[in-house]
Design a protein around this motif. Structure first.
Motif, PDB file in Angstrom:
ATOM      1  N   UNK C  12       1.198   0.806  -5.158  1.00  0.00           N
ATOM      2  CA  UNK C  12       2.114   1.167  -4.182  1.00  0.00           C
ATOM      3  C   UNK C  12       1.753   2.741  -3.777  1.00  0.00           C
ATOM      4  N   UNK C  13       0.953   3.224  -4.216  1.00  0.00           N
ATOM      5  CA  UNK C  13       0.813   4.738  -4.058  1.00  0.00           C
ATOM      6  C   UNK C  13      -0.406   4.802  -3.427  1.00  0.00           C
ATOM      7  N   UNK C  14      -0.637   5.852  -2.448  1.00  0.00           N
ATOM      8  CA  UNK C  14      -1.845   5.999  -1.899  1.00  0.00           C
ATOM      9  C   UNK C  14      -2.539   7.332  -2.437  1.00  0.00           C
ATOM     10  N   UNK C  15      -3.897   6.866  -2.542  1.00  0.00           N
ATOM     11  CA  UNK C  15      -4.769   8.136  -3.250  1.00  0.00           C
ATOM     12  C   UNK C  15      -5.806   8.365  -2.204  1.00  0.00           C
ATOM     13  N   UNK C  16      -6.389   9.652  -2.137  1.00  0.00           N
ATOM     14  CA  UNK C  16      -7.279  10.115  -1.687  1.00  0.00           C
ATOM     15  C   UNK C  16      -8.510  10.037  -2.458  1.00  0.00           C
TER      16      UNK C  16
END
Lengths: 334, 334, 334
Positions: C12-16
């Motif tokens: 549920x978290x966006x990572x680059x």
């Protein structure tokens, strides 16, 4: 086109189309083509065509639609919430909607893609089309045989009435389906703003069946396309199948072992894609066996197999960034 | 590559090639390969080849050309002026030009694409090539059979004279066309700066006809390519067909009902395209019926049908941004 | 994706993800799927499968590898040093490595692509897979027949143990190769971080031979892929074939006149490519003769000819920027 703007030339001026553009205001700058202006004064325009043979008739309206490409707010493949990452996904889009005879009542909600046009070789396909959008739009079929007046394409000065259906107007398309037109096809807007309106949802599947070929037990029509930040206020591109992005939102396809299964696939954005499905492969018309197939914008094809492998499978585009931005779904075989 | 620059490594140094680059000055930094240097001292180089069988001979010169991809200054499909939007489109480009025997006189203007090389299975194709450009260029054919010395390709240390034809020099290419080479092909520069020169116009069509197949009544050779701001001082990419962009500038194709019509299509830029034509479809060699076909850089193919549908039709690439930036044309059937 | 970052959603978290990302730390945030957690407590997991018929068994380990895509530091096609232009190319990558029975000893170095899996129709392919990488990875085959539990794909909540092989763990894949699976295929990681790990090197060739077809005299397996600045600290994209970029570093293929030569080609990055070879052409399964063929990510195909043309030839992708950034090699025929 992700995040950028589309350059569009209208009446000798160049406009940047992005998610803030008032398309209705822009459409007013487009000159009405002479044949369209003449036809608009002709009350006989929507008179039913005189057709011999079997006639398959549809009533379809182009409408605005509030659409959520990720209604479940989750990506089941990755097991994660999209809410915190992709953000708000409800958008104002365009859709083709199926109506009952003479537009008496809608036969279901407006959807992306639009309704399936389902005919057989030998049929005449009649589509009564009404536009309620603020821009002139059309229906342009692939595969079918149609006279020049029935191509549903904007052609500048030479545009026929079917190529520029203004808000509130109706046009009756008559398309023939003789031997040699059989296949898995699609239709889409080909009006003066088609490089925007198609991306906003104006497309749908069309099949012209070969009468000598048995019907499959299960079949699915799958449009590979996208919701782009160029045209919608989205944080990032949503790579989509049939109007939805991310597994669990995209169509969950189902079949049973022993079924004769057909998938009709077409591309409807600016990108090239591949169709891949886990646990299965199919024979191409040239005899090769593949499980992954490249296709481009407006390409369409059918794959077919006898189902022999139960389980929960993924189907997806194998362009990795498309897969990561939503272009995958479940295929569940009992 | 639109708007950017091409990175090019020459003599161990990296150069950015853009529309301001002095290619002639850059070319001087390229070391002359040893076999080329040796051949340059050999006066017998351009002696006519001793060939049995039918010999089809051409004299072709690579030349600078002032070229306007949008000479009519209008987009007939959109019915609008390009002058105010795309701006100035006259550019300094490169072209192959057809000459009479022994380069006695040109047989027409320099054009993009270059002249059609038209041979039949069994022929020997002889191309006497002269370069007047400030960079070394070549002619590299697809489809034909050629010995290693005749490939027209720059190969660093191993480059043959035909792979590095310097300004003012001539080279005689001899390419065989035995059974198994029949098809719709093309040729292009494959010298050390080919990733620039091809984009500046150095390509053309080549057909090796099957003698057992009837000639079509009408045929067209269509290169899908582009004029990019990387290589020319243009405001935006001009997606082009045969050196022209936007309907009315691109080739207006013509046919009559009943004609056996062939279209020979090839790709010659960095992008993947589709070939789509309205109101028509064709049978692929594998038996499928399509009206839209994906192809990539240097791919080539032929589509063919018996003309049965009069009218003013559009043919175009179905990548929407390519269509919007000029990659479409008229096909008019009487 | 050159130079940019890949957006990846985990828990549920966006990572680059870029070349600085600690993938091991990122992997710890991925929840272990329930079936995987249960299996991790089951000591019988890696017990040999009970298989009738011919069993072809491999032991393969996923490992970190220090890899140089341009070990010769030169581009032989352009005759120039890469050292000054492309800069440092040694990178920390991932690879599949072949081991002897029961992982007793490696049978060679870790390579990009991984080892060839070489089976014939009728065989059962058993791959004992061990992961030593800090992220969960898998092996997902194309073409073969496998049950749902053996697909080697991460499927969120529904993930089977073979779809999430954690560091230090082993999984035994059993894939069947019945009639109808013959072809030139490949395998790759399909774990939760596959849009990164595949680009770091986790893929390899797989062939399922048709027993009725004679073996070629020479054959080559060629992956067209890339080393991207998104995933490695590189100055620019290295367009690669079999883990190497630029002619002289990429495989130098060899054959002798008269040889029956096969090339098995597949795509394994985010781009579409073409396969072109100088001085040769081949017959497609549909009967057309071509010398250039478009393919997309995970597409695979075979081309085959009787060698008739000696010399030093180039084979390459015809996308000009891919060719210019390393996607070419020598084919030398005696």
């Amino acid at each position: 086109m992700a995040g950028g703007a589309l350059l569009c030339t209208i009446a000798g001026k160049q406009y940047k189309i992005d998610s803030n553009t008032d398309l209705g205001a822009l459409a007013k700058k487009i000159e009405v083509p002479p044949k369209v202006a003449a036809a608009n004064r002709d009350v006989r325009l929507t008179k039913a065509a005189d057709i011999s043979g079997i006639r398959k008739e549809y009533w379809i309206q182009a409408e605005p639609v509030t659409w959520n490409p990720v209604p479940k707010r989750r990506d089941q493949m990755m097991g994660t919430s999209i809410k915190k990452t992709v953000g708000r996904t409800k958008v104002q889009a365009y859709a083709y909607r199926l109506y009952d005879k003479d537009f008496s009542k809608p036969l279901g909600p407006a959807t992306i893609p639009g309704p399936l046009l389902d005919v057989t070789v030998g049929d005449t396909l009649v589509v009564n089309f009404r536009n309620t959008l603020p821009i002139p739009v059309t229906m342009h079929p692939h595969g079918a045989f149609y006279s020049n007046e029935m191509d549903g394409a904007y052609k500048g000065y030479w545009t026929d009435p079917g190529g520029f259906v203004q808000k509130g107007r109706t046009f009756q398309y008559v398309w023939e389906c003789p031997e040699g037109t059989q296949g898995s096809w699609h239709y889409h807007d080909h009006g003066p703003l088609d490089a925007t309106s198609v991306f906003k949802g104006l497309f749908g599947p069309l099949i012209i069946r070969d009468p000598d070929e048995p019907l499959p037990d299960r079949e699915y029509f799958l449009a590979f396309h996208s919701f782009s930040p160029t045209f919608f206020p989205l944080k990032s591109m949503l790579s989509s199948i049939n109007g939805r992005a991310y597994t669990g939102n995209t169509p969950t396809l189902r079949a049973t072992v022993g079924d004769d299964v057909a998938m009709h696939v077409y591309g409807m954005d600016n990108d090239f894609h591949t169709f891949h499905i886990h646990g299965h492969r199919w024979k191409e018309p040239d005899g090769t066996i593949v499980d992954n197939k490249t296709f481009g914008p407006a390409d369409s094809f059918r794959v077919r197999w006898i189902e022999d492998n139960p389980g929960r499978w993924l189907y997806h585009c194998h362009v990795f960034t498309h897969l990561a931005s939503g272009m995958s779904g479940w295929y569940i075989v009992d």
